[in-house]
Structures are given as C-alpha cells and as structure tokens.
Design an enzyme around this catalytic site. Structure first.
Site, PDB file in Angstrom:
ATOM      1  N   ASP A 105      31.441  45.674  56.766  1.00 58.44           N
ATOM      2  CA  ASP A 105      31.560  44.524  56.826  1.00 58.44           C
ATOM      3  C   ASP A 105      30.802  43.987  55.119  1.00 58.44           C
ATOM      4  OD1 ASP A 105      32.626  41.585  57.319  1.00 58.44           O
ATOM      5  OD2 ASP A 105      30.364  41.213  57.074  1.00 58.44           O
ATOM      6  N   GLU A 133      35.562  46.707  53.878  1.00 59.35           N
ATOM      7  CA  GLU A 133      36.293  45.751  54.005  1.00 59.35           C
ATOM      8  C   GLU A 133      34.902  45.610  52.563  1.00 59.35           C
ATOM      9  OE1 GLU A 133      35.600  41.297  54.702  1.00 59.35           O
ATOM     10  OE2 GLU A 133      34.355  42.562  54.469  1.00 59.35           O
TER      11      GLU A 133
END
Length: 550
Positions: A216, A275
């Site tokens: 993330d 990401e």
C-alpha cells in the site's frame, strides 16, 4: 459456452517460472466478501468458505485487503499490530487455515502490507506520545516543532490526501505528519528500526506461507530531505501529475531492493506488488526493475475512459514502459478505492473515478462486459475486484448515516464516496443479506441485488458471471493469451480496437453503434451476441468485444 478449468495446483512449490506474469488475481475486501460468524461483518472464516467459488471462477491468486489488528479508522489501513488479526476478522489460526486451504485448491495468497503509516494506536506511536519530545520513539515517525511565534503553525504546507493539513499537534506542542487521516501517522523510513521491523514483518507472513504482498502507498515511504514546502494552492490536483516531496521519491527503491532479498530467502516464487501512483507509466516502471518488485498497478489504465483512441494510447504506453525492465504489464478496472467500472462507464467521461450518480446502468454493464474481455486479452497480469464478475454497480444512494469512509467526513480531499464500491456482495437470491451472512450486512445492499447474486447468475449463459468464467477458461486454454509484452494492431473502423497476438485476434467496439469487421477465424467468446455473415464479415453490436482463434 467454453468449459472452464481448475486453477493450477501446488502454488507454494513454485513449479513453473514467473506465475505472476500472466496471473489473474482476485481482490477480496474481507469485510464485504462473506460473513462466517453472523455478526454482519465479513471475516476470514467467510473468505475460506468461499474459496471453492474462486477456484471455480478460474482465478490464479487471491489478494486480501488488510485484516490486521486495527481501530478501523480507515477500514484496516491503520494497523496497530502487523502480526495479529483483528478480532472482527478472526485470529491467526483462521489465517493459517485460509492460506493452507487456498494452496490445496491451487490458489496463491497475496496479503496487503501497509508500510507508509501505522495506526496512532500502534505501540511505537503510543510510547512516543507518552515519552514526549526527545523520545527515541518519536524518531521513528515525523515529529517536528511547529512554525510561528509559539509553534502554533504546522511545520510545512503539506496537505492530507483526505483533506486538511497533513500535520496534527499533540498536547506537548509538537506536530506529527500524517499524509492520510490523523489516526495514520507516517513512519520515518530513514530510521533503521523501521526498516528492520518491516523486514521482520515480511518474514513473519512468508513463514505463514503467503505468496506475496501488495504494498500500500508504495510510492510514499520516503520524504524529501528537510520536508520542504510545496507552495501550490491546490496540492491535491497535483497528485499523480508530478513528483511530490512526499511521493515517488527515488529513495523508495533501495527499500524494495532489500525486500526482494528477503523474498529470495524463500521457495515458491513469492512476489511484491506496488500500489504506486506516479505521474507516468515510465516512473511506475522504476518499481519493477529486475531487482525490485514483480508487479505494479497500472492506474493510468484504470483511469482511462471507454474510448478506443485513449485506450490504445495507454495500452501502448504501458507495454512500452514495462518492456525495458522485463516486467509484466498489469491491467485493472476496479478496486476498493474507486467507482466500479460498471458505473463509471455508465456516466459521461471526465467525471473521474468517484461518482455520485448511477448513470445508465444498462449501458454501463454492456461496456463493463466489453472492457473486461479487452482487459483479459491484453498481455500481462489482470486484477479482478470482488463482485465485478457479477456486474455489480456502485451503490450511489447510501444514506449519509451509514457511510464509514473517513474521507466522507472531511471538508476537502477525496470525494468520500468509496463506500459505494464496498457494499457486501450478494451470494443467494434470498435471505436478509443475499447469503452474505446470517446477521445482515454492515452496509445496506440494494433491494434489486437478488438478480445479480451468484446463485441467480450461475448456469445462465448470458450472465456476467458465466462470461467471466468462460473468459478465464479460454484465457488459460488459448496459447496466444496470458503473458507477453506486445500486441500487433490491425486496421479497424474508427472507434474499434483490433489487435492480434499469436493465434488470436481481439475486436473491441467502443462506439454506440454496430460496426462490421472481417471475420479472422473461429469465434471464441463475445461480450454480446455477434452475427457473422456469409460474406466473411461480422456485425459487432455497440460496446462489444469479441475474441477469435486464428
């Protein structure tokens, strides 16, 4: 309809090279997938009970959004303990059982990792608050004195992605940095203890048997030296369009090279997925150089509207950017942070990825089905977000009182309508939550979702679910599909994408009218009914994609 095949067996042993290069990876948002204990919230027991469905669907791997111990200020992306399961999702035994059963079914498991920030309830941060200025624990975050005569102003002008200042002042007068919610303080990745801790966290989950990590905010770990002001009046509009002092700094790549070394200690082809929101696909490619990550999300593709010229441009740019570093291109249409593509394509272009209107649902679904076949025909790896195989739209009329997205409650920043793509998915035609669980669902489901349920669509050859099952089966069977780094574009009418791969041709009609194309071979699959003529042509209805074997 083509019969679908089972997923490959024995994923944990790494029996073939580079499984991620053509993998179809299914994103499970645990709180909205399946509820195993009847409390209205999805959990790991529920996910495990539905693994046979994912095997039958034909995906290769499952990516689980965060399930760690968390106060849930941002749906689990505020982690208090990276080695524990939040009780709302189960415990470590449930995680172990899920991983083992997935492997037994031939499914790999990727888990979310959140390294940019922790929860403000993390032990380190709580100790830093207690110990006050000068505490060694404060060096593991970004604590700073404020500006102004009495330190009453934030240390710099950075804004939170969720809106408002990216700094919060604590009782002793110092400020701490949080690029997201105040409950999510950013780690200081210049500190050796932070780097050591995350290498340890990686090993913990690799020892549990996971096959990889989706990282993330992979672009956010390193901040520019000195934390300089930006000076822009609207910083949020710059995001994704320029290199920011808190995003996409070159120093992040050293971190991922060290992580790649950790993965190399383990058998079974473990992977890292970034990401990384970057200004260009060329900068995204930096994250997947041979000694760094294996994949990076292609957000440029996700943000492209259903338009042939724009799609061709981003497809060419994506493939060209990944080719020099030898990484597979990834393709994705929906996830837990953006409007589902069945709703995005139901609305006019230019409205972005957060919408508040349902639009023309019939049009949106037709385009979504066609877009899926286009995506699955492209070389590389594809991601499927839970429920898109059912053709689910966003729920755009949720009452304000049930919303839980933290950005909804802030005056500026993200639109705050991510709850619409997170509504629990329907499994059965009946029941209080359409089979999601026995205790209702944490967000209300629309009354017309019975017809979109797995039960209603299974066995219906015209359903979106059966289209996905067929497409994934054909993708596995057809030699010209899957891994690769290029396509050969063919002449086609305006508004139609046509390309060839080995033994395969794809036509995608993005226009609102029927068009005729030459029949290149045997039809494999189409997103809508396609009529062929004795003159060797085929009529593609509006917003339709068709696959051919040649």
């Amino acid at each position: 309809m083509t019969q679908h095949l089972a997923a490959p067996a024995a994923p944990a042993t790494g029996t073939h090279t580079g499984w991620w290069r053509d993998a179809v990876i299914y994103q499970v948002y645990p709180r909205s997938f399946a509820d195993g204990n009847g409390d209205g919230m999805g959990d790991l027991e529920g996910v495990r009970s539905r693994l046979p469905y994912l095997k039958d669907l034909g995906v290769d791997a499952v990516w689980l959004s965060p399930f760690y111990a968390s106060p849930q200020a941002d749906a689990g992306y505020d982690v208090a303990d990276y080695r524990a399961i939040d009780p709302m999702f189960g415990n470590l035994l449930d995680a172990d059982a899920l991983i083992r059963e997935a492997h037994a079914l031939g499914l790999r498991v990727i888990v979310d990792l959140v390294p940019n920030h922790s929860s403000d309830q993390h032990e380190w941060f709580q100790r830093a608050l207690r110990e006050g200025p000068g505490s060694p624990l404060r060096e593991r975050y970004h604590f700073r004195p404020g500006k102004g005569e009495n330190g009453e102003l934030p240390p710099n002008d950075w804004e939170s992605i969720f809106g408002g200042p990216a700094w919060t002042r604590v009782e002793d007068g110092e400020w701490y940095l949080h690029l997201f919610a105040p409950e999510q303080p950013d780690f200081n990745w210049e500190h050796a203890a932070v780097r050591d801790e995350f290498r340890s966290i990686l090993r913990f989950w690799l020892d549990m048997g996971v096959d990889g990590f989706r990282v993330d905010v992979a672009h956010g770990l390193v901040k520019a030296a000195g934390l300089p002001d930006i000076g822009a009046h609207d910083q949020l509009k710059l995001l994704g369009n320029d290199v920011m002092p808190f995003f996409d700094q070159d120093g992040v790549h050293e971190i991922y090279r060290s992580w790649r070394d950790v993965l190399a200690e383990y058998d079974g082809e473990r992977v890292l997925v970034a990401e990384a929101w970057t200004p260009t696909v060329e900068r995204t490619a930096n994250y997947v150089r041979p000694d760094e990550m294996h994949q990076a999300f292609n957000f440029q593709y996700l943000g492209t509207y259903w338009d042939a010229a724009e799609l061709r441009k981003v497809i060419d740019a994506s493939l060209a950017a990944m080719r020099p570093v030898g990484a597979p291109t990834t393709w994705v249409l929906s996830n837990h942070d953006v409007t589902r593509h069945a709703t995005r394509f139901a609305n006019p272009p230019g409205l972005g990825t957060q919408l508040r209107t349902a639009g023309d649902r019939e049009l949106g679904l037709r385009r979504a089905r066609a877009a899926t076949l286009l995506m699955l025909a492209l070389p590389g790896s594809a991601y499927v977000y839970q429920g898109e195989e059912l053709g689910l739209p966003d729920v755009t009329d949720l009452p304000d009182e049930v919303r839980q997205d933290p950005s909804f409650f802030r005056a500026t920043g993200q639109d705050g309508f991510r709850d619409g793509c997170r509504v629990p998915i329907p499994w059965t035609v009946g029941g209080s939550s359409y089979g999601f669980g026995s205790g209702g669902s944490w967000l209300p489901q629309p009354a017309d979702w019975a017809g979109l349920s797995v039960e209603a669509q299974t066995g219906d050859p015209g359903s979106t679910l059966e289209l996905y099952r067929s497409a994934l089966a054909v993708r596995r069977e057809q030699p010209g599909l899957g891994a690769g780094d290029g396509v050969r574009w063919l002449d086609a009418p305006e508004g139609v994408l046509a390309f060839a791969r080995e033994g395969f041709v794809c036509h995608a009609n993005t226009t609102g009218r029927a068009v005729r194309v030459p029949v290149p071979g045997r039809m494999l699959l189409a997103s809508d009914r396609v009529r062929t003529s004795v003159d060797g042509t085929a009529e593609l209805p509006a917003d339709t994609t068709v696959w051919w074997a040649v």
